[in-house]
Design an enzyme around this catalytic site. Structure first.
Site, PDB file in Angstrom:
ATOM      1  N   LYS A  31       0.780  -1.074   0.039  1.00 45.91           N
ATOM      2  CA  LYS A  31       0.066  -0.028   0.105  1.00 45.91           C
ATOM      3  C   LYS A  31       0.894   1.347   0.003  1.00 45.91           C
ATOM      4  CE  LYS A  31      -3.564   2.561   0.805  1.00 45.91           C
ATOM      5  NZ  LYS A  31      -4.464   2.942  -0.326  1.00 45.91           N
ATOM      6  N   GLY A  32       0.784   2.303  -0.540  1.00 45.45           N
ATOM      7  CA  GLY A  32       1.323   3.522  -0.606  1.00 45.45           C
ATOM      8  C   GLY A  32       1.669   4.198   0.863  1.00 45.45           C
TER       9      GLY A  32
ATOM     10  N   LEU B 280      -5.379   7.058   0.344  1.00 42.59           N
ATOM     11  CA  LEU B 280      -4.231   7.090   0.650  1.00 42.59           C
ATOM     12  C   LEU B 280      -3.997   6.868   2.328  1.00 42.59           C
ATOM     13  CD1 LEU B 280      -2.261   8.525  -1.988  1.00 42.59           C
ATOM     14  CD2 LEU B 280      -2.579   6.162  -1.787  1.00 42.59           C
TER      15      LEU B 280
ATOM     16  N   ASN C 184       3.735   6.375  -7.000  1.00 43.47           N
ATOM     17  CA  ASN C 184       2.335   6.610  -7.274  1.00 43.47           C
ATOM     18  C   ASN C 184       2.195   8.100  -7.522  1.00 43.47           C
ATOM     19  OD1 ASN C 184      -0.382   6.695  -7.500  1.00 43.47           O
ATOM     20  ND2 ASN C 184      -1.030   5.988  -5.571  1.00 43.47           N
TER      21      ASN C 184
ATOM     22  N   CYS D  96      -2.806   8.740  -8.180  1.00 39.93           N
ATOM     23  CA  CYS D  96      -3.675   8.485  -7.571  1.00 39.93           C
ATOM     24  C   CYS D  96      -4.994   9.452  -7.616  1.00 39.93           C
ATOM     25  CB  CYS D  96      -3.515   8.608  -6.061  1.00 39.93           C
ATOM     26  SG  CYS D  96      -5.092   8.115  -4.992  1.00 39.93           S
TER      27      CYS D  96
ATOM     28  N   GLY E 212     -11.070  -3.183 -11.450  1.00 40.25           N
ATOM     29  CA  GLY E 212     -11.588  -4.380 -11.548  1.00 40.25           C
ATOM     30  C   GLY E 212     -12.038  -4.871 -13.179  1.00 40.25           C
TER      31      GLY E 212
HETATM   32  C1  LIG Z   1      -8.909  -0.175  -2.612  1.00 41.67           C
HETATM   33  C2  LIG Z   1      -7.792   0.206  -3.713  1.00 41.67           C
HETATM   34  C3  LIG Z   1      -6.645   0.926  -2.927  1.00 41.67           C
HETATM   35  C4  LIG Z   1      -5.491   1.468  -4.005  1.00 41.67           C
HETATM   36  N1  LIG Z   1      -4.713   2.034  -3.342  1.00 41.67           N
HETATM   37  C5  LIG Z   1      -3.400   2.154  -4.135  1.00 41.67           C
HETATM   38  C6  LIG Z   1      -2.153   2.965  -3.662  1.00 41.67           C
HETATM   39  O1  LIG Z   1      -2.055   3.148  -2.478  1.00 41.67           O
HETATM   40  N2  LIG Z   1      -1.362   3.081  -4.474  1.00 41.67           N
HETATM   41  C7  LIG Z   1      -1.530   2.968  -5.818  1.00 41.67           C
HETATM   42  O2  LIG Z   1      -0.354   3.035  -6.690  1.00 41.67           O
HETATM   43  N3  LIG Z   1      -2.494   2.348  -6.237  1.00 41.67           N
HETATM   44  C8  LIG Z   1      -3.415   1.955  -5.637  1.00 41.67           C
HETATM   45  N4  LIG Z   1      -4.761   1.446  -6.207  1.00 41.67           N
HETATM   46  C9  LIG Z   1      -4.794   0.844  -7.685  1.00 41.67           C
HETATM   47  C10 LIG Z   1      -4.202  -0.417  -7.768  1.00 41.67           C
HETATM   48  O3  LIG Z   1      -3.055  -0.635  -7.334  1.00 41.67           O
HETATM   49  C11 LIG Z   1      -4.474  -0.732  -9.290  1.00 41.67           C
HETATM   50  O4  LIG Z   1      -3.634  -0.079  -9.895  1.00 41.67           O
HETATM   51  C12 LIG Z   1      -5.809  -0.707  -9.932  1.00 41.67           C
HETATM   52  O5  LIG Z   1      -6.792  -0.820  -9.005  1.00 41.67           O
HETATM   53  C13 LIG Z   1      -6.026  -1.197 -11.143  1.00 41.67           C
HETATM   54  O6  LIG Z   1      -5.788  -2.730 -10.967  1.00 41.67           O
HETATM   55  P1  LIG Z   1      -7.057  -3.850 -10.440  1.00 41.67           P
HETATM   56  O7  LIG Z   1      -8.398  -3.459 -11.481  1.00 41.67           O
HETATM   57  O8  LIG Z   1      -6.860  -5.055 -10.659  1.00 41.67           O
HETATM   58  O9  LIG Z   1      -7.612  -3.439  -9.120  1.00 41.67           O
HETATM   59  C14 LIG Z   1      -5.631   0.864  -5.229  1.00 41.67           C
HETATM   60  C15 LIG Z   1      -6.748   0.465  -5.703  1.00 41.67           C
HETATM   61  C16 LIG Z   1      -7.815  -0.183  -5.145  1.00 41.67           C
HETATM   62  C17 LIG Z   1      -9.111  -1.106  -5.394  1.00 41.67           C
END
Ligand SMILES: Cc1cc2nc3c(=O)[nH]c(=O)nc-3n(C[C@H](O)[C@H](O)[C@H](O)COP(=O)(O)O)c2cc1C
Ligand SMILES: Cc1cc2nc3c(=O)[nH]c(=O)nc-3n(C[C@H](O)[C@H](O)[C@H](O)COP(=O)(O)OP(=O)(O)OC[C@H]3O[C@@H](n4cnc5c(N)ncnc54)[C@H](O)[C@@H]3O)c2cc1C
Ligand SMILES: Cc1cc2nc3c(=O)[nH]c(=O)nc-3n(C[C@H](O)[C@H](O)[C@H](O)COP(=O)(O)OP(=O)(O)OC[C@H]3O[C@@H](n4cnc5c(N)ncnc54)[C@H](O)[C@@H]3O)c2cc1C
Ligand SMILES: Cc1cc2nc3c(=O)[nH]c(=O)nc-3n(C[C@H](O)[C@H](O)[C@H](O)COP(=O)(O)O)c2cc1C
Ligand code: FES
Ligand code: FES
Lengths: 301, 258, 301, 258
Positions: free
Chosen positions: A44-45, A72, A126, A129, A216
């Site tokens: 997590k970031g 975040l 990141n 965001c 998703g």
């Molecule tokens: C609940 C949640 C929290 C996320 N937190 C971060 C984060 O802290 N830093 C980041 O770079 N991406 C974050 N993301 C983005 C994911 O790392 C990813 O790039 C994005 O969800 C697309 O992938 P997916 O469709 O498989 O979820 C977050 C995504 C979700 C769903």
């Protein structure tokens, strides 16, 4: 059969990683997944100081995916170094730390702190965001801002850096080229796509922040397209993500040009997804007699 | 140990309009306790996230769980169509559960409002014999689902919004009307009810354990989607934001800002 | 109960339209839908001369939606004026003609021809089709190009013009403002989002054109977000679309700020969708005692 | 008149590995003809588009349709799980069908390859009695699905890729090996087979009607997703691109460029 993949000199046992923010620091999924099976855990970031994040509701379901505006929330680099890194070190998997900030100085701060920790293999920055008002996303939507922060971070980073790109841009290749030109060692894409949901009965936004980042299976075709476009435009390796639910999805990203992939929101839908993807990639390689995973990277015709 | 597993529906019936009562056979029952919940996954893949549903009852053999839920949208509508023998994917058991030991030798309120009533049943079953159980439940109207089950486990006081049964009004009105008293409160229900209970407990200087709700994604503490503001710094993110799915759903009312 | 909505002086009996390219000129859906029930029929894009479109496969299914790269196959304005307009005139519904072109001159040509036809209420200018190599999309991704083509068309158009915006941009409000400043009478959004699908067994693109435009329920949260953002940024009315499957979806767009909505890919999934949406909006208005549909426009809090 | 309706599954069985045979009760049978198809909708809403499946047989009462399909992906996998009494949404009937009148008094080839075999059954049933029916079908191996049904409606010649039954090779090899001749051909099967037939018909100067496949979205001629290049300008878009779903799927082989 060799499932290894190498990014900026770091070799991963397989190309399957966890998408930042969807797997904590692995602790919450330890009960479900043998972390030793993963190519890497991307955390997590983490920021230089604790961030409280956004008001609730922070998550909402949408067709084939979800919106989130966590904002975040994180305990800051001190707690992270004391608690999360030692936890992850117990496992035979690579550690990639996702870094967030509001200003270039914030990022530099975290990057420098992490430089002292050899257990951390790479840093993922990141700059994309969509849920944080100050700074952050601006770095990810303007090529010159991205260039500047990347080159600044390269001056301070001891580990290779991965710039995580935002899909909320007109031309992702422009961003990718700017990051590459500034010295980024790798790219990861895509972060979430800005979306909105309205509760028509209450006539209110489903997410307190009004907009949330969409992730998703619903976003996968957009993510695959962007990975392909970026793979055509730059030479540095790509970590692909966006809606990966199965090994088939992961292979689609790899054929499009990704050297590794991350599983994000689907961890919530099936906590065993990552391991199933690892196993499914092996099955695919066996079925099609693929000797090296690297032979699949960008192999679409 | 949390798991995602495939369970089997043992029975399902509609016990009040749009309120369903489903028993499922699952090994997760072995370590389930009152106040915990499970994530139930819809089968239709347009809708992906698990639905948090409280544990209403654990059978004596501890190999089956009962859940009671209202049709609120697509997921619960799908669940309501399941029949005996159908499979259902669940994640559990989740959350901390009620601190039943806090009731030892005490006069207790078990307060449930609407679809917050179901967890009160398993709680009433699990509370130590030394506790004096006053079960105060609030319904909309005379559709008193779970009433008989509750009556087997304590003295039941009823409030209905339309006044058709018991006290007209909510659970707080029922306390007043019946001049009830307690040393400790356990509660689950809508936010206004929980706020009233928090205030009441502060005034009376008694402990209240309240079960909170929030929209969830992971259910296991990873996504930070389901937080509640806390008085003290939370142990996970150190930012006064505890995770309802893992640090809760049951909190000491004093500790949360709702 | 009044379901009427007015856009640039044109009053529609209800806010439900067909999204260009998904309903032909109504002929193919006449068997399923009473066209008199619709607020308007928006026709498939028409150019000054016939266009052959792209090679096949042109369509592919994706999670919760589809990709298409039809490439604007159309018979040209001559056949269209002789065949499609007379067909549509038989019905008590408004006619909106979607116009495509490769150069400003192409667009002007079609717009002028349509000026002679009073049965056509409005023109929708497609500057956002991601599936045509030449021109087109460029107008939709650069604010100054959009400004220029809009003001040029305004000089020639007899009917009010709707500029159809591309979602494949960093900031859709910038595009919306450019179109408004240039005199556009209304906006419609969103067109499809560029996506890609790879067949991992054949290691080939699922669409001959490699990329295709994504539509369907999967893109709805992105579309709703953009409609909301644009509604905050401009004063001209918006026609919202992107994944509308039900009346609930349509109302979400209207609450976000759309004065009317279009049903696209879901016509393929259920040919009765448009009429169901009309009826469902009436039900909603009845349930919540909404006297005028216009009271719902932008009513999210 | 095309409609989207809810039909009922009458029976389903696996007649060869991964090949299923399903009868459905539907009013659409009343106007169904050989060479037409229906769009079958998966129920899982992550996958939305109708699957085009040929009509394999219309019952005598004209109130039920038979389809025979191979599991190719998510949609067909779902269909294969349906059981008697289940409902299924279908769109139909779609496409033009075979011009059976062209067979009047003629020696005819009915050629089907793999999953292109099913429409040959209804075609054989509908062809005029005056036609001499030579049914030439190509399989992968000895899993000869529909063979008995076909034999009731004409003389059947078999080719198998692995040579396990009949001619080793494809339907063209079977023609050669059996020295067969025809005045007109009707065919459905994979593209290489159709190309070979087009060439053969041109050489022999006989008419061939071939049924084409393409990925579809609407199935009704609106989306222009499913086109095939034509020799002449097509009547709809005037650009040498006819729509397989409505102008076809059956085309005079001379008219299309495949
Ligand atoms: C609940 C949640 C929290 C996320 N937190 C971060 C984060 O802290 N830093 C980041 O770079 N991406 C974050 N993301 C983005 C994911 O790392 C990813 O790039 C994005 O969800 C697309 O992938 P997916 O469709 O498989 O979820 C977050 C995504 C979700 C769903
Ligand atoms: C810890 C906990 C225990 C619960 N126990 C019960 C119970 O025992 N019986 C019961 O009837 N309900 C209970 N709920 C509420 C229940 O989770 C929702 O009614 C349900 O998720 C609605 O899903 P849906 O698909 O039918 O509705 P939709 O509105 O279609 O759901 C869309 C999304 O929003 C989420 N969501 C909608 N409403 C809620 C809500 N109130 N709380 C959390 N998420 C929500 C859904 O999970 C889903 O992700 C509980 C909620 C929590 C947090
Ligand atoms: C006119 C026509 C008649 C057909 N008749 C039959 C038949 O009688 N029996 C049979 O087994 N098959 C038939 N097919 C092929 C059948 O449509 C596909 O096998 C089926 O659509 C695959 O769907 P899926 O969800 O299982 O596969 P997936 O690969 O998951 O499907 C993904 C998408 O691609 C489309 N698609 C995949 N393969 C094809 C294909 N070959 N043709 C068209 N679209 C495809 C699907 O419809 C869907 O939209 C016919 C195709 C056409 C065009
Ligand atoms: C098959 C297909 C063809 C389309 N053709 C056009 C077109 O000719 N002109 C245009 O402006 N938009 C065209 N579109 C875009 C739609 O009008 C609409 O903007 C988009 O599909 C989003 O709506 P939906 O998700 O409801 O389909 C087309 C979309 C599809 C699916
Ligand atoms: S639901 Fe993910 S942390 Fe609670
Ligand atoms: S599938 Fe739409 S035109 Fe044929």
């Amino acid at each position: 059969m060799n499932t290894q993949t190498t990014i900026a000199g770091v070799t991963f046992k397989n190309p399957v990683m966890t998408a930042s923010g969807t797997f904590g620091s692995g602790m919450e999924y330890e009960e479900f997944v043998d972390l030793n099976r993963l190519g890497a855990v991307v955390t997590k970031g983490v920021a230089n100081v604790p961030w409280p994040g956004n008001p609730t509701p922070r998550v909402a379901e949408v067709y084939g995916g979800m919106l989130n505006a966590i904002g975040l929330q994180n305990p800051g680099i001190d707690v992270f170094m004391e608690r999360d890194i030692p936890f992850l070190k117990k496992y035979d998997t690579k550690i990639i730390v996702n870094v967030c900030g509001k200003s270039v100085e914030d990022y530099v701060d975290v990057v420098e702190r992490l430089g002292d920790e050899p257990a951390v293999s790479m840093l993922e920055i990141n700059v994309s965001c969509p849920n944080v008002k100050e700074g952050a996303i601006a770095f990810g939507q303007k090529a010159d801002a991205l260039y500047n922060i990347t080159s600044e971070l390269k001056k301070h980073a001891k580990q290779p850096i991965i710039m995580k790109l935002s899909p909320n841009v007109t031309d992702i290749t422009e961003m990718a080229k700017a990051a590459e030109a500034a010295g980024a060692d790798a790219l990861s894409l895509i972060n979430t796509i800005t979306g909105m949901k309205i509760d028509i009965h209450r006539r209110k936004f489903a997410i307190a922040n009004k907009t949330g980042g969409m992730s998703g299976p619903a976003i996968k075709p957009i993510a695959v397209r962007m990975v392909y476009q970026v793979a055509q435009a730059v030479k540095i390796p790509i970590i692909g993500m966006g809606g990966i639910a199965t090994a088939e999805d992961a292979i689609e990203f790899i054929l499009a040009g990704a050297s590794a992939v991350s599983v994000g929101a689907m961890n919530f839908v099936d906590p065993y997804t990552t391991v199933k993807v690892v196993e499914g990639i092996e099955d695919y390689m066996r079925t099609y007699h693929v000797e090296n995973l690297t032979d699949l990277i960008g192999a679409v015709e | 140990m949390k798991k995602k597993i495939t369970a089997t529906v043992l029975s399902q019936k509609e016990i009040a309009p749009r309120i369903f009562d489903m028993w499922i056979a699952t090994e997760l029952a072995a370590c389930a306790k009152a106040g915990q919940f499970i994530g139930v996954y819809p089968k239709d893949r347009s809708t992906l996230l698990p639905r948090p549903i409280s544990i209403c009852q654990v059978n004596d053999k501890k190999d089956a769980l009962r859940i009671v839920y209202r049709i609120a949208g697509q997921g619960t509508a799908e669940f309501s169509s399941y029949q005996e023998g159908d499979s259902v994917e669940i994640l559990g058991t989740l959350g901390n559960g009620f601190p039943t030991e806090a009731a030892e030798g005490k006069k207790v309120f078990l307060m449930g409002g609407g679809i917050g009533i179901p967890p009160m049943l398993e709680l009433a079953r699990e509370l130590p014999a030394s506790a004096e159980k006053q079960i105060i439940v609030g319904y909309r109207d005379d559709q008193l689902f779970l009433k008989e089950d509750l009556e087997k486990n304590g003295t039941v006081y009823i409030a209905t919004e339309d006044g058709s049964v018991g006290t007209k009004g909510n659970v707080m009105n029922a306390i007043e009307e019946n001049h009830l008293q307690a040393d400790v409160i356990f509660a689950c229900g809508p936010m206004p009810m929980l706020r009233a209970i928090k205030k009441y407990a502060e005034e009376k200087k008694i402990k209240a354990y309240i079960s909170l709700e929030e929209h969830m994604a992971c259910g296991v503490g990873a996504c930070l989607g389901c937080v509640v503001k806390t008085k003290e710094v939370d142990h996970h993110s150190h930012v006064h934001n505890a995770r309802i799915c893992t640090d809760g759903p049951v909190f000491d009312a004093e500790e949360v800002e709702i």
